[in-house]
Scaffold this motif. Structure first.
Motif, PDB file in Angstrom:
ATOM      1  N   SER A 107       0.793  -1.239   0.000  1.00  0.00           N
ATOM      2  CA  SER A 107       0.000   0.000   0.000  1.00  0.00           C
ATOM      3  C   SER A 107       0.820   1.281   0.000  1.00  0.00           C
ATOM      4  O   SER A 107       0.267   2.359  -0.222  1.00  0.00           O
ATOM      5  CB  SER A 107      -0.954   0.004   1.199  1.00  0.00           C
ATOM      6  N   GLY A 138      -0.222   5.044   0.813  1.00  0.00           N
ATOM      7  CA  GLY A 138      -1.671   5.025   0.942  1.00  0.00           C
ATOM      8  C   GLY A 138      -2.460   5.530  -0.237  1.00  0.00           C
ATOM      9  O   GLY A 138      -3.685   5.676  -0.145  1.00  0.00           O
ATOM     10  N   CYS A 152      -5.348   3.321  -1.209  1.00  0.00           N
ATOM     11  CA  CYS A 152      -6.182   3.125  -0.020  1.00  0.00           C
ATOM     12  C   CYS A 152      -7.100   4.320   0.223  1.00  0.00           C
ATOM     13  O   CYS A 152      -8.293   4.148   0.531  1.00  0.00           O
ATOM     14  CB  CYS A 152      -5.306   2.888   1.201  1.00  0.00           C
ATOM     15  N   GLY A 208      -4.429  -1.594   4.264  1.00  0.00           N
ATOM     16  CA  GLY A 208      -3.213  -1.541   3.471  1.00  0.00           C
ATOM     17  C   GLY A 208      -2.122  -2.344   4.154  1.00  0.00           C
ATOM     18  O   GLY A 208      -1.924  -2.214   5.369  1.00  0.00           O
ATOM     19  N   ASP A 236       1.985  -3.320   3.954  1.00  0.00           N
ATOM     20  CA  ASP A 236       3.280  -2.982   3.365  1.00  0.00           C
ATOM     21  C   ASP A 236       4.382  -3.499   4.284  1.00  0.00           C
ATOM     22  O   ASP A 236       4.212  -3.502   5.513  1.00  0.00           O
ATOM     23  CB  ASP A 236       3.414  -1.472   3.182  1.00  0.00           C
ATOM     24  N   LEU A 270       4.877   2.611   5.984  1.00  0.00           N
ATOM     25  CA  LEU A 270       3.765   2.460   6.918  1.00  0.00           C
ATOM     26  C   LEU A 270       3.597   3.724   7.760  1.00  0.00           C
ATOM     27  O   LEU A 270       2.474   4.211   7.957  1.00  0.00           O
ATOM     28  CB  LEU A 270       4.034   1.254   7.820  1.00  0.00           C
ATOM     29  N   ALA A 311       2.058   6.462   5.584  1.00  0.00           N
ATOM     30  CA  ALA A 311       0.639   6.227   5.328  1.00  0.00           C
ATOM     31  C   ALA A 311      -0.206   6.544   6.560  1.00  0.00           C
ATOM     32  O   ALA A 311      -1.271   7.172   6.453  1.00  0.00           O
ATOM     33  CB  ALA A 311       0.430   4.777   4.897  1.00  0.00           C
ATOM     34  N   ARG A 312       0.251   6.109   7.724  1.00  0.00           N
ATOM     35  CA  ARG A 312      -0.503   6.375   8.952  1.00  0.00           C
ATOM     36  C   ARG A 312      -0.559   7.867   9.258  1.00  0.00           C
ATOM     37  O   ARG A 312      -1.587   8.384   9.708  1.00  0.00           O
ATOM     38  CB  ARG A 312       0.124   5.611  10.114  1.00  0.00           C
ATOM     39  N   VAL A 326      -9.623   3.485   7.185  1.00  0.00           N
ATOM     40  CA  VAL A 326      -8.410   2.920   6.602  1.00  0.00           C
ATOM     41  C   VAL A 326      -7.476   2.485   7.722  1.00  0.00           C
ATOM     42  O   VAL A 326      -7.275   3.211   8.702  1.00  0.00           O
ATOM     43  CB  VAL A 326      -7.688   3.938   5.684  1.00  0.00           C
ATOM     44  N   GLU A 327      -6.901   1.309   7.571  1.00  0.00           N
ATOM     45  CA  GLU A 327      -5.944   0.775   8.540  1.00  0.00           C
ATOM     46  C   GLU A 327      -4.723   0.273   7.791  1.00  0.00           C
ATOM     47  O   GLU A 327      -4.860  -0.395   6.764  1.00  0.00           O
ATOM     48  CB  GLU A 327      -6.573  -0.371   9.333  1.00  0.00           C
ATOM     49  N   PHE A 328      -3.536   0.593   8.302  1.00  0.00           N
ATOM     50  CA  PHE A 328      -2.303   0.155   7.655  1.00  0.00           C
ATOM     51  C   PHE A 328      -1.574  -0.836   8.562  1.00  0.00           C
ATOM     52  O   PHE A 328      -1.340  -0.556   9.740  1.00  0.00           O
ATOM     53  CB  PHE A 328      -1.409   1.357   7.345  1.00  0.00           C
ATOM     54  N   ARG A 329      -1.215  -1.994   7.986  1.00  0.00           N
ATOM     55  CA  ARG A 329      -0.584  -3.064   8.748  1.00  0.00           C
ATOM     56  C   ARG A 329       0.778  -3.416   8.156  1.00  0.00           C
ATOM     57  O   ARG A 329       0.940  -3.459   6.930  1.00  0.00           O
ATOM     58  CB  ARG A 329      -1.467  -4.324   8.732  1.00  0.00           C
TER      59      ARG A 329
END
Length: 271
Positions: free
Chosen positions: A85, A88, A91, A106, A108, A114, A117-118, A129-132
């Motif tokens: 991702s 983002g 996303c 997302g 990555d 990360l 994006a956050r 939206v959540e980034f992992r």
């Protein structure tokens, strides 16, 4: 499965992580270092001015090769997973399409991406939206939990593409779909290019052919497979590795597939 990459798998993954970490930190423009003259503008990839204007500042790093949103047909309330991702970009666009009742995840493997994006999500107060952190060959996502999988110019970077598609199949709900933009190989790469880590990080050396991708998707259990190369993409690919003949060997393509409905556990398990 035949692979065109002549590099050790761990070397590829480590180099990709390092390269994209530098891009996220602003230490590098595009994914091929000094050899890549500029990032690819989103409008060249098919994104509309309205889509580009809606993005948080810093979400577009110019790392895509197409527009998966254009083939995804996202609906309100859907759960979307973006493989690789980045900052983002896709996303945030997907979050607008699925609305407050939907969710976008997302994944990555690059901590710097990360964090970026956050931060973008926090700046825009985007709550769906959540980034992992994770690898796309081993997704931190539950079985049968996702409606749509997006990815933009990332799967070619993986040294284990069959593993990526197996994981995509696992996490998709029955009837779920794949909507991907990626690079495909149209001719055999020169040996020196196939063995070049910079070319791998630049989305060239790791590209699979249409036939190889079809086999990987089919072996993973997917149906309704459709891969459509786009010859017009050579216009921006020629800027990726100046002085090489990469433009004669790869193009961008859209990749679509669906997970059959009524799948009980894994490909072939109910036969």
């Amino acid at each position: 499965m035949k692979t065109n990459t002549l590099m050790a798998l761990d070397d590829v993954r480590d180099s990709v992580r390092e390269t994209y970490g530098k891009v996220a930190a602003g230490q590098q423009n595009g994914c091929c270092g000094k050899d890549r003259l500029s990032a690819t503008a989103a409008d060249k990839l098919g994104y509309s001015p309205q889509e580009i204007a809606a993005l948080p500042e810093g979400a577009d790093l110019g790392l895509g090769c197409g527009n998966p949103q254009a083939i995804a047909s996202l609906k309100p309330g859907e759960i979307v997973l973006d493989l690789g991702s980045g900052a983002g970009f896709d996303c945030f666009l997907a979050s607008r399409s699925v609305g407050a009742g939907g969710q976008v995840i997302g994944v990555d493997m690059t901590p710097e991406m990360l964090a970026k994006a956050r931060a973008n999500a926090d700046k825009t107060n985007t709550t769906n939206v959540e980034f992992r952190l994770g690898q796309i060959e081993s997704l931190p996502v539950a079985d049968d939990s996702v409606d749509v999988i997006l990815s933009n110019c990332v799967i070619n970077l993986s040294p284990d593409k069959p593993g990526v598609f197996r994981e995509a199949f696992r996490v998709l709900k029955p009837g779920g779909r794949v909507a991907v933009a990626d690079i495909v190989r149209t001719a055999e790469l020169p040996r020196e290019m196939a063995a070049d880590l910079a070319a791998a990080c630049g989305c060239v050396a790791g590209a699979a052919s249409v036939e190889e991708l079809e086999t990987m998707l089919r072996d993973a259990g997917f149906q309704n497979i459709r891969i459509r190369p786009k010859d017009t993409s050579r216009e921006f690919i020629r800027d990726w590795l100046p002085g090489s003949n990469a433009v004669d060997c790869v193009v961008s393509a859209t990749i679509e597939a669906t997970k059959p409905t009524g799948v009980c556990c894994a490909p072939g398990c109910c036969e």
